[in-house]
Design a protein around this motif. Structure first.
Motif, mmCIF file in Angstrom:
data_model
loop_
_atom_site.group_PDB
_atom_site.id
_atom_site.type_symbol
_atom_site.label_atom_id
_atom_site.label_comp_id
_atom_site.label_asym_id
_atom_site.label_seq_id
_atom_site.Cartn_x
_atom_site.Cartn_y
_atom_site.Cartn_z
ATOM 1 N N PHE A 3 1.241 6.099 4.192
ATOM 2 C CA PHE A 3 0.973 6.351 2.936
ATOM 3 C C PHE A 3 1.159 5.033 2.413
ATOM 4 N N MET A 4 0.175 4.685 1.812
ATOM 5 C CA MET A 4 -0.139 3.484 1.311
ATOM 6 C C MET A 4 -0.285 3.431 -0.402
ATOM 7 N N ASN A 5 0.261 2.452 -1.198
ATOM 8 C CA ASN A 5 0.350 2.045 -2.395
ATOM 9 C C ASN A 5 -0.958 1.302 -2.593
ATOM 10 N N LEU A 6 -1.927 1.648 -3.415
ATOM 11 C CA LEU A 6 -3.196 1.084 -3.637
ATOM 12 C C LEU A 6 -3.298 0.363 -4.914
ATOM 13 N N ASP A 7 -2.139 0.575 -5.684
ATOM 14 C CA ASP A 7 -2.164 -0.036 -7.147
ATOM 15 C C ASP A 7 -2.257 -1.835 -7.132
ATOM 16 N N ARG A 59 -2.955 9.205 10.722
ATOM 17 C CA ARG A 59 -3.661 9.683 9.474
ATOM 18 C C ARG A 59 -3.064 8.827 8.450
ATOM 19 N N CYS A 60 -3.906 8.450 7.515
ATOM 20 C CA CYS A 60 -3.872 7.298 6.473
ATOM 21 C C CYS A 60 -4.189 8.118 5.173
ATOM 22 N N TYR A 61 -3.176 7.774 4.296
ATOM 23 C CA TYR A 61 -3.420 8.408 2.874
ATOM 24 C C TYR A 61 -3.003 7.294 1.928
ATOM 25 N N GLY A 62 -3.480 7.372 0.594
ATOM 26 C CA GLY A 62 -3.022 6.386 -0.294
ATOM 27 C C GLY A 62 -2.981 7.111 -1.680
ATOM 28 N N PHE A 63 -2.167 6.222 -2.340
ATOM 29 C CA PHE A 63 -2.366 6.852 -3.749
ATOM 30 C C PHE A 63 -2.470 5.495 -4.731
#
Length: 114
Positions: free
Chosen positions: A39-43, A64-68
């Motif tokens: 779960f990756m911070n994309l800021d 499984r890869c997610y971002g925000f």
């Protein structure tokens, strides 16, 4: 999380730069491979370089890869994120209001499993 799971400072004393790099890199790779999801911070104007390497390792290992993303800065004209980053993600949560972002993630989790 490096501040919780990283190498203790005492273990780093007296090591060469090459030894430090190997110790940190090997531990990080091992932890990413043990994870269930990423779960990756994309800021930021561009995502953190280390996090991008972790994303590549996770994606290559079938995680499984997610971002925000909670800010509007980006480098690609017409694209919010580089396609090599967003292409690894199952879902990217984008909301510039932190409270609304949390509500969006909770709603997603009520209907989907991470």
């Amino acid at each position: 999380m490096p501040q919780r799971d990283g190498i203790e400072a005492a273990q780093l004393e007296g090591k060469s730069e090459e030894e430090l790099i190997k110790m940190i890199f090997d531990l990080d790779c091992s932890e990413v491979k043990k994870a269930d999801i990423l779960f990756m911070n994309l800021d930021g104007r561009v995502p953190d370089e280390g996090a991008c390497v972790e994303l590549g390792i996770a994606f290559d290992n079938g995680k499984r890869c997610y971002g925000f993303k909670t800010d509007t800065r980006s480098i690609e004209s017409g694209l919010d994120l580089n396609p090599m980053i967003s292409g690894c993600m199952i879902k990217i949560f984008k909301n510039y209001d932190g409270e609304q972002l949390l509500r969006e993630i909770r709603e997603y989790l009520s209907e989907n499993e991470l």
